[in-house]
Design a protein around this motif. Sequence first.
Motif, PDB file in Angstrom:
ATOM      1  N   SER A 270      -4.231   6.472   7.448  1.00  0.00           N
ATOM      2  CA  SER A 270      -4.415   7.770   8.093  1.00  0.00           C
ATOM      3  C   SER A 270      -3.234   8.673   7.779  1.00  0.00           C
ATOM      4  O   SER A 270      -2.192   8.234   7.278  1.00  0.00           O
ATOM      5  CB  SER A 270      -4.558   7.588   9.597  1.00  0.00           C
TER       6      SER A 270
ATOM      7  N   VAL B 241      -7.848   8.451   0.543  1.00  0.00           N
ATOM      8  CA  VAL B 241      -8.559   7.753  -0.526  1.00  0.00           C
ATOM      9  C   VAL B 241      -7.610   7.643  -1.729  1.00  0.00           C
ATOM     10  O   VAL B 241      -7.047   8.657  -2.165  1.00  0.00           O
ATOM     11  CB  VAL B 241      -9.843   8.525  -0.927  1.00  0.00           C
ATOM     12  N   PRO B 242      -7.350   6.427  -2.227  1.00  0.00           N
ATOM     13  CA  PRO B 242      -8.085   5.174  -1.998  1.00  0.00           C
ATOM     14  C   PRO B 242      -7.421   4.214  -1.027  1.00  0.00           C
ATOM     15  O   PRO B 242      -7.916   3.102  -0.813  1.00  0.00           O
ATOM     16  CB  PRO B 242      -8.073   4.556  -3.388  1.00  0.00           C
ATOM     17  N   SER B 243      -6.284   4.585  -0.427  1.00  0.00           N
ATOM     18  CA  SER B 243      -5.480   3.616   0.318  1.00  0.00           C
ATOM     19  C   SER B 243      -6.081   3.230   1.661  1.00  0.00           C
ATOM     20  O   SER B 243      -5.840   2.137   2.161  1.00  0.00           O
ATOM     21  CB  SER B 243      -4.078   4.176   0.534  1.00  0.00           C
ATOM     22  N   GLY B 244      -6.843   4.160   2.277  1.00  0.00           N
ATOM     23  CA  GLY B 244      -7.425   3.881   3.580  1.00  0.00           C
ATOM     24  C   GLY B 244      -6.497   4.135   4.748  1.00  0.00           C
ATOM     25  O   GLY B 244      -6.872   3.896   5.895  1.00  0.00           O
TER      26      GLY B 244
ATOM     27  N   GLY C 163      -7.094  -0.012  -3.425  1.00  0.00           N
ATOM     28  CA  GLY C 163      -6.699   0.204  -2.036  1.00  0.00           C
ATOM     29  C   GLY C 163      -5.256   0.615  -1.874  1.00  0.00           C
ATOM     30  O   GLY C 163      -4.622   0.289  -0.864  1.00  0.00           O
TER      31      GLY C 163
ATOM     32  N   THR D  69      -8.631   9.607   6.741  1.00  0.00           N
ATOM     33  CA  THR D  69      -8.546   8.389   5.932  1.00  0.00           C
ATOM     34  C   THR D  69      -8.241   8.777   4.496  1.00  0.00           C
ATOM     35  O   THR D  69      -9.047   9.448   3.830  1.00  0.00           O
ATOM     36  CB  THR D  69      -9.869   7.592   5.977  1.00  0.00           C
TER      37      THR D  69
ATOM     38  N   ASN E 228       0.851  -1.187   0.000  1.00  0.00           N
ATOM     39  CA  ASN E 228       0.000   0.000   0.000  1.00  0.00           C
ATOM     40  C   ASN E 228       0.889   1.240   0.000  1.00  0.00           C
ATOM     41  O   ASN E 228       1.609   1.508   0.962  1.00  0.00           O
ATOM     42  CB  ASN E 228      -0.901  -0.008   1.235  1.00  0.00           C
TER      43      ASN E 228
END
Length: 704
Positions: A543, A538-541, A396, A536, A327
């Motif tokens: 912080s 986007v798109p990785s989620g 993600g 959060t 990610n």
Amino acid sequence: MSLSSIMNNATSGMSAAQTQLRVISDNVSNVNTPGYIRKIADQKSYANQGVGAGVEIARIRLATDRFLQAASLNAGAEAGRQNVRYELYDRIQSLFGDPGADSGFFSQIDSIFSAFAASAENATSGPLRQDAIYKTQALFDESARIAKQIQAVREDADGRIQSAVERANSLLEQIEKLNVEIAKAKVVDADATGAETAQQTLVNELSGLIDVRITTRSVGGIEIRTGAGILLAGQGAARLDYNRAGAVSSETNFNEIWVTEPNGQKKALSEGLSSGEIKGLMELRDIEAPAAADRLAELMTRLADELNRAHNASSSVPAPTVLNGRNVGQSLETALAGFTGKTTVTIVNDQGVIQNRAEIDFSGGAITINGVATTPANFLSALNGQLGGATASFAGGVLSINAGGANGVAIADDATTPSNKAGRGFSHYFGLNDLVSTDRPALYDTGLTPASLHGFPTGDALTFRFTDGAGTKIRDIPITVPAGAGTVAELLTALNDPVTGAGRQGTFSMNASGELIFTGRGDPPPTLSVLEDRTTQVPSGVSMSELFGLGGVRASRADGFTVRSDIAKDPAKLALAQLNLGAAAGTTALSKNDGRGARLLAGADQTATAFSAAGGAASGNMSVSRYASELAGEIGGKATIAKNRATSAQTLFTEATGRRNSVEGVNMDEELVLMTTYQQAFNASARLIQAASEMYDTLIGMVR
């Protein structure tokens, strides 16, 4: 002088001598009592209308020396501080083992590169591959154990702070009760030395916990303040309040120790606290242990990254059917921006023969695949079209390439102009063929620029906590992702705003590698931690604190690394060969006997690496081997310094206590001399009474 005056003088002399002997007997009986302070009975002559009328005991006091008492208390507080720091830091040092022993942590680092070097000599050997994988996993398991134990030391320190606070409260209550007893005794001129001695024993114990300053009250008893002037006793007992954190991690924010003064005013104990066991525990918990954890995490992150650099430049034989990346915390369009150079994605069969290839050229700020221009938005469709049946996807924050069927995927950079972003090639940046995986973002040199899109929705928020050098909270500052185009530059502006951001505490900036850096204002600068993060990407989620490594999240990396699960299960998937892009059509481009990839892994500890600032150490370029050596020396050096400080502080305390005891303690020779003196004084007064009685008898006989 009348006979009655002689009788009165002699009687007062006997009474004074008797009191002196009682005081001496008390001193002698307590000669071996710890903390006992010698009593002194001050006597003075008594006059009536200018005529001597005997002697009286003015007061009974303790033989205290305020200067020596203050020196002893200060030395005791410093000894308490340094002893606990050494005790706990020595535990941290022991976690790493003996640097010279084969079982030591730092020796294990050398062993994994030796294992890869052995594999390079015999790339087809399964046992050698297994040994290299085992030693690599063992090293990361050991680092995870050490990281968790460092947090356990911090948790222990936090629990001991709670216990020390509770003990301090008990001592203050007892000291204040004795203040009342002493004051009552002073009102009626009674002997209060017993209560004063007991009180001084309690003060001695309190000074080991907190640095205190003692002043004598005019009504009797003492007033106690901290070095910073916080009132603890003398006008009522202050109350210390602390709630321990419970389970401790690198991201834990600890509570403040509050002191409620007798007048009801609340103050932070850490303000101006300079010594004592509580100070030492706070320093270990908040400064020294986190620094060791930060350094360990940075070492393991760069070691894993260098192994992944070598592994991404190589391939297993046969090549893996699917390459799943890590990610990257960005959208694909943002991640592709900023690349330079060339890389080639190939589809190879089980014999290592190239079936299809896609040469990706990032030169000149544009993207071409096999000479066909494309854009970041169309990158996947263009790549899939050139690979002929293989599928590249992005979800993600993770890039994946699936060869399909029995074929495999192998990637190699151009030998002359390799692809590069933030110091990593295409496969390495996306983590497509990593050897070491992690359960959280670990690399904070993101490759982002101020013009990049950060991907955090408008209105997302996080809260920073800033503390001073003593650990006292300065301020909690909530930060909200601003509206606008969503660029990193806008985010930096919001972070650095002096009113709604952290601009008064320091400055956030982004370096050339895309690492977000906070530089605090002042000396010492404030420390930043993350109190709450509700952002959060986007798109990785991920912080914001995870993406940029804000606060204690950096130190948490050390316990998240592991050898990729499929490689751990099947050593044949270890990438020890390198793709030959120059192989003729129809010939083998990957060979099982090729050990060049193993040689890259074996030399990964000697590659110059950009280390970030961690644990008080500045950022800089050096090899993993050198960084490990410096860390080993630093931990050993700090433990030695802590030991020397503890020894010096204890020696000073022993010396100060010895000098104090020489004045305040009981000297048997002196007491025996005084006993003889007052025995003779008593006998002399008794002889006067006898002489006066005989004179009375003579006078009465004359009258008869």
